[in-house]
Write an enzyme that holds these catalytic residues in place. Structure first.
Site, PDB file in Angstrom:
ATOM      1  CB  SER A 271       9.077 -23.685  30.540  1.00 55.62           C
ATOM      2  OG  SER A 271       7.928 -24.430  30.867  1.00 55.62           O
TER       3      SER A 271
ATOM      4  CD  GLU B  25       4.084 -26.015  33.552  1.00 60.86           C
ATOM      5  OE1 GLU B  25       3.554 -25.426  34.513  1.00 60.86           O
ATOM      6  OE2 GLU B  25       3.570 -26.974  32.954  1.00 60.86           O
TER       7      GLU B  25
ATOM      8  CE1 TYR C  29      11.310 -26.383  34.465  1.00 58.45           C
ATOM      9  CE2 TYR C  29       9.060 -25.958  33.746  1.00 58.45           C
ATOM     10  CZ  TYR C  29      10.375 -26.228  33.444  1.00 58.45           C
ATOM     11  OH  TYR C  29      10.764 -26.337  32.128  1.00 58.45           O
TER      12      TYR C  29
END
Ligand code: NAP
Length: 327
Positions: free
Chosen positions: A127, A129, A151
């Site tokens: 991801s 992120e 996350y």
């Protein structure tokens, strides 16, 4: 016959992936938390022949044994907590499902390869992120990993483990996904929350969407395109990391504007948005935009659906669902 195993098969991407692989004639197995719900039934009707195994991603013994029993050629690890907001409520669970489970999957894949003597290939759904407060913009495969959410940290661990097992001789590719959406996006995500609310406001002529930071910029793509990237990446001769992104960013406010306009609110769209402190996050990756040059060059991958079209498809779907539920 090629056999694939998918964790997170009941999720947005897992469903599209199962459909694509079944259409190719691949035998698809997947891990599902429950078998007796609408999500599992929908999946089986869209991707007939898929074999679902009921189990929990957090159960390492079960997951490892399942991979040994299924003996897949291709393993796609998509399961876990995929919401940044939820990861703040459940940081430990997020670490277990989005981080540690990847180590279980990769360890089991490596053992299967060792025991069977045949190549096992893996795809880790990574991801954007992991970049958190990114060192530069746009982000590519060389951008430093420094997450700012539970996350992002869990996905960073899984991303590093993909590299660790690649170094040990396992064919592990990663797709570093930037946001991707579809009518199947769960309502907990801001994009679907907006398109669902826009459809209702369009139908009723009134109502407000309560949102957090309107200025957050995201790079939003079309989920089936991103699933196609996974299949290209896992089958590429060299296992490596690929940023998968459109390279275009839009703010949450722009997403809401496009959705409300599509729902028929015209220039009056502004009256239907309110900022609510409840939806502000403790730390937000401020500006994520991906550079997918490597995927274009090495995988021949392209994003095929633009921002307005993507929002339009999601709103149209929610308008249709609303009409159906209103009889
Ligand atoms: P998603 O719709 O949230 O799907 C997550 C899947 O994980 C679901 O099938 C869910 O099952 C499963 N899962 C969660 N907890 C589980 C548990 N304890 N045991 C078994 N299964 C469990 O996510 P997605 O949008 O398809 O994303 C796919 C992958 O790409 C994820 O790893 C995500 O982190 C990553 N990614 C996605 C995006 C994006 O914009 N979509 C961006 C970057 C990275 P249930 O159906 O039972 O909930």
């Amino acid at each position: 016959m090629t056999r694939a195993f998918i964790t997170g098969i009941t999720g947005q991407d897992g469903g599209y992936l199962a459909e694509q692989l079944v259409a190719e004639g691949i035998v698809v197995h997947g891990l599902a938390r429950a078998l007796d719900n609408d999500t599992a039934r929908d999946l089986l009707s869209r991707a007939p022949g898929v074999v679902l195994h009921q189990g929990d991603l957090g159960d390492a013994d079960y997951l490892g044994q399942l991979i040994a029993d299924v003996r897949p050629d291709e393993i796609y690890n998509l399961g876990g907590i995929s919401s940044v907001a939820y990861s703040w409520q459940e940081p430990v669970l997020t670490a277990r499902l989005s981080g540690l489970a990847a180590a279980v999957v990769l360890g089991a894949a490596w053992k299967l390869q060792e025991d069977s003597g045949r190549r096992v290939t893996c795809l880790q759904a990574s991801s954007a992120e992991i970049f958190g407060h990114a060192a530069g913009s746009p982000q590519d495969e060389s951008t430093p990993v420094r997450p700012v959410s539970p996350y992002g940290a869990a996905k960073a661990y899984a991303h590093h483990m993909a590299g660790v097992y690649r170094g040990r001789g396992l064919h592990v590719a990663t797709c570093i996904f930037f946001n991707h959406e579809s009518p199947r996006r769960p309502h907990a995500f801001v994009t679907r929350k907006i398109t669902d609310a826009a459809a209702r406001i369009g139908a009723e002529g009134s109502g407000v969407i309560h949102l957090g930071n309107l200025d957050v910029c995201r790079d939003w793509g079309w989920a089936p395109d991103y699933v196609d990237a996974m299949v290209r990446a896992i089958r590429h001769d060299i296992a490596t990391d690929y940023v998968i992104a459109t390279g275009q960013t839009h703010t949450v406010a722009e997403f809401a504007e496009a959705a409300l306009r599509r729902a028929g609110l015209g220039d009056g769209w502004r009256d239907h948005i309110e900022v609510d402190a409840e939806f502000l996050r403790p730390a937000e990756a401020p500006d994520l935009v991906g550079d997918a040059t490597k995927a274009h060059r090495e995988l021949g991958w392209e994003s095929t659906v633009g921002f307005e079209e993507l929002v339009g498809r999601m709103v149209a779907n929610d308008m249709e669902l609303l009409q159906r539920s209103n009889g």
